[in-house]
Design an enzyme around this catalytic site. Structure first.
Site, mmCIF file in Angstrom:
data_model
loop_
_atom_site.group_PDB
_atom_site.id
_atom_site.type_symbol
_atom_site.label_atom_id
_atom_site.label_comp_id
_atom_site.label_asym_id
_atom_site.label_seq_id
_atom_site.Cartn_x
_atom_site.Cartn_y
_atom_site.Cartn_z
ATOM 1 N N SER A 271 35.473 -10.454 28.896
ATOM 2 C CA SER A 271 35.055 -11.536 29.790
ATOM 3 C C SER A 271 33.533 -11.679 29.826
ATOM 4 C CB SER A 271 35.609 -11.299 31.194
ATOM 5 O OG SER A 271 35.211 -10.039 31.683
ATOM 6 N N THR A 272 32.789 -10.569 29.761
ATOM 7 C CA THR A 272 31.322 -10.668 29.784
ATOM 8 C C THR A 272 30.829 -11.278 28.474
ATOM 9 O OG1 THR A 272 31.440 -8.557 30.994
ATOM 10 C CG2 THR A 272 29.263 -9.404 30.501
ATOM 11 N N GLY B 68 36.727 -0.807 24.703
ATOM 12 C CA GLY B 68 38.086 -0.941 24.174
ATOM 13 C C GLY B 68 39.107 -1.394 25.195
ATOM 14 N N GLU C 213 34.517 -3.686 17.181
ATOM 15 C CA GLU C 213 33.269 -3.601 17.953
ATOM 16 C C GLU C 213 32.385 -2.482 17.402
ATOM 17 O OE1 GLU C 213 35.028 -5.235 22.215
ATOM 18 O OE2 GLU C 213 34.950 -3.089 21.873
#
Ligand code: 5RP
Length: 224
Positions: A34-35, A99, A107
């Site tokens: 979300s960020t 994660g 990532e």
């Protein structure tokens, strides 16, 4: 401010952090969650000036493309200048647990390539010792029970994340009740278990900069 407002504030701060150094040929690594989504949405204001991004998940790639921002395969670029991503926990050394969105392996790959890793998070993510957030471990499906038994030997309580398949076709074990005072050693130990693809500790490659959203404003922490 709500947690979402804090996330949006750090996402905008991340854009302000990199903007003076953006070149026409800059390659941006884009995280997941979300960020990171707030960062993608902020980046949309610069569409036309951003010529190359690499995404850490199919979801982020899709969101970038919806904004008209070009997305490349990591193998098609020769570097990643900045990697911007969230975290589930961060300690003062900018070591992370990531994660929560099951994108940890990609990532970690993008972070490994990046010249500068900028982590963006609301202030609640900063902890003294990593581990209150269950540590995600990406596992080859046939090794799930074996890896779970090995994680129990290390002192954790692994829980299979039901119904989740990663972008790489694997499964996730979340390790509960597992405080991690020595993240570097634990990252290596878990990665050494046969069947583990990677784990959500980012200690071998911590963030370079942590932007933390707080009620009082965005705080900037640098790696010690
Ligand atoms: C996804 C991640 C995310 O960065 C992490 O879960 C934080 O998510 P959010 O920004 O939604 O709080 O590691 O795999």
């Amino acid at each position: 401010m709500t947690q979402d407002e804090l996330k949006r504030a750090v996402a905008e701060a991340a854009l302000a952090h990199i903007r003076p150094r953006l070149e026409d040929d800059s390659v941006l690594g884009i995280g997941t969650g979300s960020t990171a989504n707030y960062f993608i949405d902020a980046l949309a204001d610069l569409r036309g000036q951003i010529n190359a991004t690499v995404a850490s998940s199919e979801a982020s790639a899709q969101r970038l493309k919806q904004h008209g921002i070009p997305v490349f395969d990591l193998n098609a670029v020769d570097r990643v200048d900045f990697y911007i991503d969230g975290a589930d926990e961060a300690n003062p050394y900018l070591q992370l647990i990531k994660g929560g969105g099951a994108a940890l392996t990609r990532e970690k790959i993008v972070a490994a390539v990046a010249r500068e890793f900028i982590c963006i998070a609301d202030g609640s993510k900063l902890v003294d010792t990593l581990g209150a957030f269950p540590l995600p471990v990406e596992v080859i499906p046939m090794a799930r029970s074996h890896v779970a038994r090995e994680l129990v030997k290390l002192g954790g309580d692994p829980v299979y994340r039901e119904g989740v398949v990663t972008d790489n076709g694997n499964v996730i074990l979340d390790v509960h009740n597992f405080m991690i005072p020595a993240p570097l050693e634990m990252e290596k130990r878990i990665n050494n278990i046969t069947g583990v693809v990677t784990n959500g500790l980012f200690a071998l490659r911590p963030a370079d900069v942590l932007l933390l959203g707080r009620e009082s404003g965005v705080e900037t922490l640098h790696a010690r």
